[in-house]
Design a protein around this motif. Structure first.
Motif, PDB file in Angstrom:
ATOM      1  N   PRO A 107      -1.904  44.615  12.955  1.00 14.19           N
ATOM      2  CA  PRO A 107      -3.303  45.032  13.067  1.00 14.19           C
ATOM      3  C   PRO A 107      -3.623  45.804  14.347  1.00 14.19           C
ATOM      4  O   PRO A 107      -4.637  46.479  14.417  1.00 14.19           O
ATOM      5  N   GLY A 108      -2.768  45.715  15.354  1.00 12.12           N
ATOM      6  CA  GLY A 108      -3.054  46.445  16.580  1.00 12.12           C
ATOM      7  C   GLY A 108      -2.119  46.066  17.698  1.00 12.12           C
ATOM      8  O   GLY A 108      -1.264  45.187  17.573  1.00 12.12           O
ATOM      9  N   ILE A 109      -2.304  46.732  18.830  1.00 10.99           N
ATOM     10  CA  ILE A 109      -1.436  46.521  19.985  1.00 10.99           C
ATOM     11  C   ILE A 109      -1.574  45.107  20.547  1.00 10.99           C
ATOM     12  O   ILE A 109      -0.602  44.518  21.022  1.00 10.99           O
ATOM     13  N   GLN A 110      -2.781  44.532  20.465  1.00 13.98           N
ATOM     14  CA  GLN A 110      -2.971  43.169  20.976  1.00 13.98           C
ATOM     15  C   GLN A 110      -2.103  42.178  20.201  1.00 13.98           C
ATOM     16  O   GLN A 110      -1.497  41.278  20.795  1.00 13.98           O
ATOM     17  N   ASP A 111      -2.023  42.350  18.886  1.00 14.85           N
ATOM     18  CA  ASP A 111      -1.181  41.470  18.072  1.00 14.85           C
ATOM     19  C   ASP A 111       0.290  41.638  18.436  1.00 14.85           C
ATOM     20  O   ASP A 111       1.020  40.660  18.575  1.00 14.85           O
ATOM     21  N   THR A 112       0.711  42.872  18.617  1.00 17.01           N
ATOM     22  CA  THR A 112       2.111  43.137  18.958  1.00 17.01           C
ATOM     23  C   THR A 112       2.468  42.534  20.314  1.00 17.01           C
ATOM     24  O   THR A 112       3.509  41.887  20.461  1.00 17.01           O
ATOM     25  N   MET A 113       1.613  42.721  21.297  1.00 16.44           N
ATOM     26  CA  MET A 113       1.884  42.173  22.632  1.00 16.44           C
ATOM     27  C   MET A 113       1.871  40.643  22.608  1.00 16.44           C
ATOM     28  O   MET A 113       2.690  39.996  23.266  1.00 16.44           O
ATOM     29  N   SER A 114       0.957  40.068  21.837  1.00 14.02           N
ATOM     30  CA  SER A 114       0.920  38.615  21.677  1.00 14.02           C
ATOM     31  C   SER A 114       2.212  38.112  21.034  1.00 14.02           C
ATOM     32  O   SER A 114       2.765  37.084  21.441  1.00 14.02           O
ATOM     33  N   ASP A 115       2.697  38.841  20.033  1.00 17.07           N
ATOM     34  CA  ASP A 115       3.954  38.466  19.394  1.00 17.07           C
ATOM     35  C   ASP A 115       5.110  38.526  20.381  1.00 17.07           C
ATOM     36  O   ASP A 115       5.952  37.616  20.420  1.00 17.07           O
ATOM     37  N   PHE A 116       5.166  39.583  21.206  1.00 20.49           N
ATOM     38  CA  PHE A 116       6.212  39.676  22.224  1.00 20.49           C
ATOM     39  C   PHE A 116       6.138  38.497  23.191  1.00 20.49           C
ATOM     40  O   PHE A 116       7.151  37.882  23.523  1.00 20.49           O
ATOM     41  N   PHE A 117       4.939  38.193  23.643  1.00 25.93           N
ATOM     42  CA  PHE A 117       4.759  37.076  24.582  1.00 25.93           C
ATOM     43  C   PHE A 117       5.243  35.771  23.957  1.00 25.93           C
ATOM     44  O   PHE A 117       5.950  34.991  24.596  1.00 25.93           O
ATOM     45  N   ASN A 118       4.860  35.517  22.707  1.00 32.54           N
ATOM     46  CA  ASN A 118       5.253  34.269  22.037  1.00 32.54           C
ATOM     47  C   ASN A 118       6.758  34.213  21.802  1.00 32.54           C
ATOM     48  O   ASN A 118       7.361  33.136  21.925  1.00 32.54           O
ATOM     49  N   ASP A 119       7.366  35.340  21.452  1.00 33.94           N
ATOM     50  CA  ASP A 119       8.826  35.367  21.292  1.00 33.94           C
ATOM     51  C   ASP A 119       9.526  35.016  22.600  1.00 33.94           C
ATOM     52  O   ASP A 119      10.460  34.208  22.626  1.00 33.94           O
ATOM     53  N   LEU A 120       9.067  35.625  23.695  1.00 31.78           N
ATOM     54  CA  LEU A 120       9.684  35.341  24.997  1.00 31.78           C
ATOM     55  C   LEU A 120       9.430  33.908  25.443  1.00 31.78           C
ATOM     56  O   LEU A 120      10.312  33.277  26.035  1.00 31.78           O
ATOM     57  N   ALA A 121       8.253  33.371  25.137  1.00 29.36           N
ATOM     58  CA  ALA A 121       7.965  31.968  25.462  1.00 29.36           C
ATOM     59  C   ALA A 121       8.925  31.046  24.717  1.00 29.36           C
ATOM     60  O   ALA A 121       9.434  30.067  25.277  1.00 29.36           O
ATOM     61  N   GLY A 122       9.185  31.356  23.449  1.00 24.63           N
ATOM     62  CA  GLY A 122      10.148  30.568  22.682  1.00 24.63           C
ATOM     63  C   GLY A 122      11.548  30.671  23.260  1.00 24.63           C
ATOM     64  O   GLY A 122      12.287  29.679  23.320  1.00 24.63           O
ATOM     65  N   GLY A 123      11.933  31.869  23.702  1.00 22.45           N
ATOM     66  CA  GLY A 123      13.235  32.042  24.336  1.00 22.45           C
ATOM     67  C   GLY A 123      13.355  31.245  25.622  1.00 22.45           C
ATOM     68  O   GLY A 123      14.380  30.613  25.882  1.00 22.45           O
ATOM     69  N   LEU A 124      12.296  31.261  26.431  1.00 20.77           N
ATOM     70  CA  LEU A 124      12.299  30.461  27.670  1.00 20.77           C
ATOM     71  C   LEU A 124      12.373  28.975  27.362  1.00 20.77           C
ATOM     72  O   LEU A 124      13.040  28.211  28.066  1.00 20.77           O
ATOM     73  N   LEU A 125      11.698  28.556  26.306  1.00 20.99           N
ATOM     74  CA  LEU A 125      11.758  27.151  25.892  1.00 20.99           C
ATOM     75  C   LEU A 125      13.184  26.770  25.502  1.00 20.99           C
ATOM     76  O   LEU A 125      13.672  25.697  25.885  1.00 20.99           O
ATOM     77  N   ALA A 126      13.860  27.641  24.774  1.00 20.61           N
ATOM     78  CA  ALA A 126      15.264  27.376  24.392  1.00 20.61           C
ATOM     79  C   ALA A 126      16.151  27.260  25.628  1.00 20.61           C
ATOM     80  O   ALA A 126      16.997  26.365  25.703  1.00 20.61           O
ATOM     81  N   ILE A 127      15.937  28.147  26.593  1.00 27.11           N
ATOM     82  CA  ILE A 127      16.721  28.074  27.834  1.00 27.11           C
ATOM     83  C   ILE A 127      16.440  26.744  28.541  1.00 27.11           C
ATOM     84  O   ILE A 127      17.361  26.063  28.990  1.00 27.11           O
ATOM     85  N   GLY A 128      15.159  26.388  28.623  1.00 28.27           N
ATOM     86  CA  GLY A 128      14.791  25.144  29.292  1.00 28.27           C
ATOM     87  C   GLY A 128      15.390  23.906  28.639  1.00 28.27           C
ATOM     88  O   GLY A 128      15.764  22.945  29.306  1.00 28.27           O
ATOM     89  N   ILE A 129      15.514  23.932  27.331  1.00 21.70           N
ATOM     90  CA  ILE A 129      16.024  22.759  26.614  1.00 21.70           C
ATOM     91  C   ILE A 129      17.546  22.747  26.539  1.00 21.70           C
ATOM     92  O   ILE A 129      18.185  21.700  26.735  1.00 21.70           O
TER      93      ILE A 129
END
Length: 133
Positions: A107-129
């Motif tokens: 729907p827009g750039i805000q959705d795309t950037m939010s998706d990138f942020f959430n993907d990276l947050a999940g990656g950081l969570l995997a590293i942390g665990i």
């Protein structure tokens, strides 16, 4: 992290994605893609760790930064891997919108950037665990 466990996580995320598409959960709950992007980043982080653990060995650092490089190389590799997959996924969504515009996935750039942020947050969570040095 092993490839088997990483692929189980990927399968779980893809199953949740398929259920969301089939039952229209993305339209019913507008936030449905948030946990899936976090989960996708988590699963890709697990896969990145599996690639490192089972596919890469013998990396040698030769500098005064050796101690720091030895610690940071795996998290940087995993986050870079998650970021690459995230960009490819968003490109896939964009191309679906261009060629099959019945359903708008971007729907827009805000959705795309939010998706990138959430993907990276999940990656950081995997590293942390899962990452142990």
């Amino acid at each position: 992290m092993t490839f088997k466990n990483a692929f189980l996580l990927i399968g779980a995320v893809l199953l949740a994605h398929g259920i969301g598409l089939f039952f229209g959960l993305y339209e019913f709950w507008t936030w449905y893609d948030v946990p899936l992007h976090i989960g996708g980043g988590f699963a890709m982080g697990a896969l990145g760790l599996a690639i490192w653990n089972e596919g890469i060995s013998g990396v040698v650092f030769k500098s005064i930064f050796k101690k720091h490089l030895e610690f940071w190389i795996v998290p940087l590799f995993v986050i870079g891997f998650v970021a690459l997959i995230s960009v490819l996924w968003e490109l896939h969504e964009f191309l679906l919108d261009v060629f099959y515009s019945a359903v708008i996935r971007q729907p827009g750039i805000q959705d795309t950037m939010s998706d990138f942020f959430n993907d990276l947050a999940g990656g950081l969570l995997a590293i942390g665990i899962f990452y142990r040095k």
